[in-house]
Design a protein around this motif. Structure first.
Motif, PDB file in Angstrom:
ATOM      1  N   VAL A 159      13.385  -8.566  -5.827  1.00 17.01           N
ATOM      2  CA  VAL A 159      13.204  -9.865  -6.483  1.00 17.01           C
ATOM      3  C   VAL A 159      11.716 -10.167  -6.667  1.00 17.01           C
ATOM      4  O   VAL A 159      11.298 -10.668  -7.706  1.00 17.01           O
ATOM      5  CB  VAL A 159      13.896 -10.994  -5.683  1.00 17.01           C
ATOM      6  N   ILE A 160      10.905  -9.827  -5.646  1.00 20.83           N
ATOM      7  CA  ILE A 160       9.461 -10.041  -5.774  1.00 20.83           C
ATOM      8  C   ILE A 160       8.945  -9.300  -7.005  1.00 20.83           C
ATOM      9  O   ILE A 160       8.192  -9.825  -7.821  1.00 20.83           O
ATOM     10  CB  ILE A 160       8.694  -9.547  -4.522  1.00 20.83           C
ATOM     11  N   GLY A 161       9.385  -8.046  -7.135  1.00 25.37           N
ATOM     12  CA  GLY A 161       8.877  -7.225  -8.231  1.00 25.37           C
ATOM     13  C   GLY A 161       9.532  -7.558  -9.563  1.00 25.37           C
ATOM     14  O   GLY A 161       8.963  -7.316 -10.611  1.00 25.37           O
ATOM     15  N   GLY A 162      10.726  -8.121  -9.521  1.00 25.69           N
ATOM     16  CA  GLY A 162      11.491  -8.337 -10.751  1.00 25.69           C
ATOM     17  C   GLY A 162      12.675  -7.391 -10.752  1.00 25.69           C
ATOM     18  O   GLY A 162      12.495  -6.189 -10.892  1.00 25.69           O
ATOM     19  N   LEU A 163      13.878  -7.931 -10.564  1.00 27.50           N
ATOM     20  CA  LEU A 163      15.078  -7.081 -10.466  1.00 27.50           C
ATOM     21  C   LEU A 163      15.205  -6.190 -11.690  1.00 27.50           C
ATOM     22  O   LEU A 163      15.051  -6.643 -12.809  1.00 27.50           O
ATOM     23  CB  LEU A 163      16.323  -7.956 -10.353  1.00 27.50           C
ATOM     24  N   GLY A 164      15.485  -4.911 -11.445  1.00 27.98           N
ATOM     25  CA  GLY A 164      15.705  -3.997 -12.549  1.00 27.98           C
ATOM     26  C   GLY A 164      14.433  -3.311 -13.004  1.00 27.98           C
ATOM     27  O   GLY A 164      14.481  -2.392 -13.795  1.00 27.98           O
ATOM     28  N   LEU A 220      12.668 -17.316  -5.916  1.00 28.29           N
ATOM     29  CA  LEU A 220      13.815 -17.561  -6.781  1.00 28.29           C
ATOM     30  C   LEU A 220      13.668 -18.891  -7.494  1.00 28.29           C
ATOM     31  O   LEU A 220      14.142 -19.075  -8.611  1.00 28.29           O
ATOM     32  CB  LEU A 220      15.114 -17.517  -5.974  1.00 28.29           C
ATOM     33  N   ILE A 221      12.973 -19.843  -6.834  1.00 27.30           N
ATOM     34  CA  ILE A 221      12.796 -21.150  -7.474  1.00 27.30           C
ATOM     35  C   ILE A 221      11.675 -21.101  -8.514  1.00 27.30           C
ATOM     36  O   ILE A 221      11.857 -21.529  -9.655  1.00 27.30           O
ATOM     37  CB  ILE A 221      12.488 -22.230  -6.407  1.00 27.30           C
ATOM     38  N   TRP A 222      10.513 -20.549  -8.116  1.00 33.22           N
ATOM     39  CA  TRP A 222       9.348 -20.673  -9.001  1.00 33.22           C
ATOM     40  C   TRP A 222       9.071 -19.451  -9.881  1.00 33.22           C
ATOM     41  O   TRP A 222       8.387 -19.560 -10.880  1.00 33.22           O
ATOM     42  CB  TRP A 222       8.108 -21.034  -8.183  1.00 33.22           C
ATOM     43  N   LEU A 223       9.536 -18.282  -9.445  1.00 31.40           N
ATOM     44  CA  LEU A 223       9.216 -17.090 -10.229  1.00 31.40           C
ATOM     45  C   LEU A 223      10.439 -16.164 -10.275  1.00 31.40           C
ATOM     46  O   LEU A 223      10.403 -15.041  -9.776  1.00 31.40           O
ATOM     47  CB  LEU A 223       8.018 -16.372  -9.584  1.00 31.40           C
ATOM     48  N   PRO A 224      11.548 -16.656 -10.860  1.00 29.97           N
ATOM     49  CA  PRO A 224      12.796 -15.896 -10.754  1.00 29.97           C
ATOM     50  C   PRO A 224      12.739 -14.520 -11.416  1.00 29.97           C
ATOM     51  O   PRO A 224      13.538 -13.647 -11.093  1.00 29.97           O
ATOM     52  CB  PRO A 224      13.829 -16.793 -11.431  1.00 29.97           C
ATOM     53  N   ASN A 225      11.793 -14.308 -12.334  1.00 28.82           N
ATOM     54  CA  ASN A 225      11.702 -12.995 -12.964  1.00 28.82           C
ATOM     55  C   ASN A 225      10.819 -12.026 -12.193  1.00 28.82           C
ATOM     56  O   ASN A 225      10.640 -10.880 -12.593  1.00 28.82           O
ATOM     57  CB  ASN A 225      11.184 -13.110 -14.392  1.00 28.82           C
ATOM     58  N   GLY A 226      10.239 -12.495 -11.089  1.00 30.25           N
ATOM     59  CA  GLY A 226       9.409 -11.612 -10.279  1.00 30.25           C
ATOM     60  C   GLY A 226       8.051 -11.358 -10.916  1.00 30.25           C
ATOM     61  O   GLY A 226       7.697 -11.941 -11.949  1.00 30.25           O
ATOM     62  N   LEU A 227       7.295 -10.462 -10.268  1.00 25.69           N
ATOM     63  CA  LEU A 227       5.934 -10.198 -10.742  1.00 25.69           C
ATOM     64  C   LEU A 227       5.934  -9.343 -12.001  1.00 25.69           C
ATOM     65  O   LEU A 227       5.158  -9.557 -12.922  1.00 25.69           O
ATOM     66  CB  LEU A 227       5.125  -9.479  -9.655  1.00 25.69           C
TER      67      LEU A 227
END
Lengths: 290, 244
Positions: free
Chosen positions: A229-234, A274-281
């Motif tokens: 999630v931190i990196g951006g799922l997928g 998940l609240i502020w950066l749901p798309n990850g980095l």
């Protein structure tokens, strides 16, 4: 002290990244969180353990055996638990429930057959250390970090340079069109699960060497999920960066603040993200013309 | 099916085709055939079942009745096996691999082929046909303009060396000039020996380049005739060409 902490963090982060990559691969192809991934990691660790303690193999062969074994288990997991749902175009929630079932089943199988004992790997590295500028770095940490990065780079080359890799990315993009190009999508998905399982095998062996091997060790995939999630799922680079960031931050927290707060910190970070950066980095919303 | 019963030159034969979308009966008993080297058009209004027909021939939608044969032999059940026989679909709205580059889309078009030299040669041919694709070779295909995307979609299908090309609404969303160029290309592709089944809402255009045509209405073929004849039919002109 700081350098030592950093290297330990990177090494743990590398293991998180290995797990997150497997997780992300399956998520991007089938759009569901494969909760059985942790069980595959755990079984990979047991395979490695058996090869190391019963057959007295060296680390290279132990890792290779674990990679192949966990890869095959992962493919079987897909065939048995997901393939039928997939063909009926079941919603991804059903796949997730099936994955949870697999995870509980496999853990309890291990409890029932092998038992709940904690096993330790033989000491491959002893307590060997490397001295760099006054700090002592553990050889295990350096090795785990190097292998993790190497494996993820190899995967990156595979999916960007080879025909099979391009087909996997095409399938992630549009599975129906991928089959209309002549790709057998069942085989494609089997390859993806094998790759995810292979990474789970490496992660399992490193986790086992660092800590212990026991039936619920797979729950550490929670951390892989946070890393993804931190990196951006997928996103593959995202899984790598996310794993390393999480590993380093966690180690810093447990070294300089309190080791009790480590998991509190990680999960707080997950919620905040998940609240502020749901798309990850690294995950970005793609803009395509229709 | 008895292969001996296949008329010479018959390429694609669709008999009594039924397809269901869940509980919706989208095609009920459609019959049509395409001979080798023909351009056959299927015209019809929105929701008549044109795309359903194409997805069914390509093997993505399961048949609930009837049969589809290629050169006298029944088509296999799964999409990837059908493509291997040379039946390639360019679907409605193109469906490019938008996250992949132009080059990677073309590679995907030839993914089942193993003749490296032939693939390289065909890619050059695509660039001759559409030089703009070469300029954009490493660009993500989702960022191309609509016309460029259609060029890439056609090129991607050609990379598979099709013997039968299924084109679903190729003119959709394209400017008139771009559409004209595209239809010229379709004629050229046919002249190179490819059989074409063309589905179009823009009946005027399709009937202009086609040899024979079918009119599809609510899942049934209601009329079949040479394109020139269909284009003159007052009923067709009223229903699909917007004449009063």
């Amino acid at each position: 002290m700081f350098l030592q902490t950093l290297v330990t963090g990177l090494s743990i982060g590398g293991i998180y990244a290995l797990m997150a990559v497997g997780y992300s691969l399956i998520f991007s192809v089938l759009s569901f969180s494969n909760f059985a991934h942790g069980a595959v990691i755990m079984l990979g660790a047991y395979i490695g353990l058996a090869l190391a303690t019963k057959l007295h193999l060296g680390l290279g062969l132990v890792a290779a055996g674990s990679v192949v074994g966990a890869g095959i288990l992962s493919v079987c997991n897909e065939r048995v638990a997901y393939a039928a749902l997939r063909r009926r175009r079941a919603p991804s929630l059903y796949l997730m429930i099936s994955a949870m079932g697999c995870s509980v089943f496999l853990e309890n199988m291990v409890y029932a057959t092998i038992g709940s004992r904690f096993y330790a790997f033989p000491e491959f590295f002893g307590r060997r250390v490397v001295s760099v500028g006054g700090s002592t770095l553990s050889l295990l940490d350096l090795f785990a970090f190097a292998v993790s990065i190497g494996a993820i780079l190899a995967l990156h080359l595979f999916i960007t340079r080879t025909k099979m890799g391009i087909a996997i990315r095409a399938g992630v993009n549009d599975m129906t069109m991928c089959s209309l190009m002549g790709v057998n999508t069942d085989r494609l998905i089997a390859v993806v699960f094998f790759l995810a399982g292979a990474f789970a095998g490496v992660a399992g062996v490193f986790l086992g060497i660092r800590y212990f091997v026991y039936p619920t060790m797979g729950w550490v995939t929670n951390k892989a999920y946070i890393a993804a999630v931190i990196g951006g799922l997928g996103s593959l680079p995202g899984a790598l960066i996310g794993g390393l960031v999480l590993g380093v931050l966690e180690t810093l927290v447990s070294t300089y603040v309190s080791s009790v707060l480590r998991d509190v910190f990680s999960f707080t970070m997950l919620i905040a993200l998940l609240i502020w950066l749901p798309n990850g980095l690294m995950g970005h919303e793609t803009e395509d013309k229709v | 099916m008895n292969p001996g019963a296949n008329p010479p030159g018959r390429c694609l034969e669709v008999k009594g085709l039924h397809v269901h979308y869940g509980s919706i009966h989208a095609l009920h008993g459609a019959d049509l055939h395409v001979d080798r080297g023909e351009i056959v058009c299927v015209v019809g209004a929105n929701g008549a079942g044109k795309s359903t027909l194409m997805w069914a021939i390509a093997g993505v939608l399961p048949l609930t009745g009837g049969s589809i044969a290629l050169n006298g032999a029944p088509l296999p059940a799964r999409a990837h096996e059908i493509v291997t026989l040379g039946v390639c679909l360019v679907p409605e709205r193109r469906r490019l691999f938008t996250a992949l580059s132009v080059r990677e889309n073309l590679i995907m078009g030839a993914v089942r082929r193993t003749d490296r030299d032939g693939i390289a040669l065909d890619m050059e041919k695509c660039f001759e046909l559409y030089p703009v694709l070469k300029e954009r070779i490493d660009q993500r295909s989702g960022t191309l303009s609509g016309g460029e995307q259609q060029m890439l979609a056609v090129s991607r299908a050609l990379m598979g060396r099709p013997s039968v090309l299924l084109l679903d609404e190729p003119s959709l969303g394209l400017a008139p000039l771009v559409t004209d160029a595209l239809f010229d290309t379709i004629l050229r592709i046919r002249d190179e020996g490819v059989t074409v089944l063309l589905v179009e809402q823009n009946a005027l255009l399709a009937l202009d380049i086609g040899d024979r045509g079918y009119v599809l209405q609510t899942g049934e073929i209601i009329k079949s005739a040479p394109c020139a004849e269909l284009a003159e039919d007052p009923l067709i002109r009223r229903a699909y060409l917007g004449e009063e």
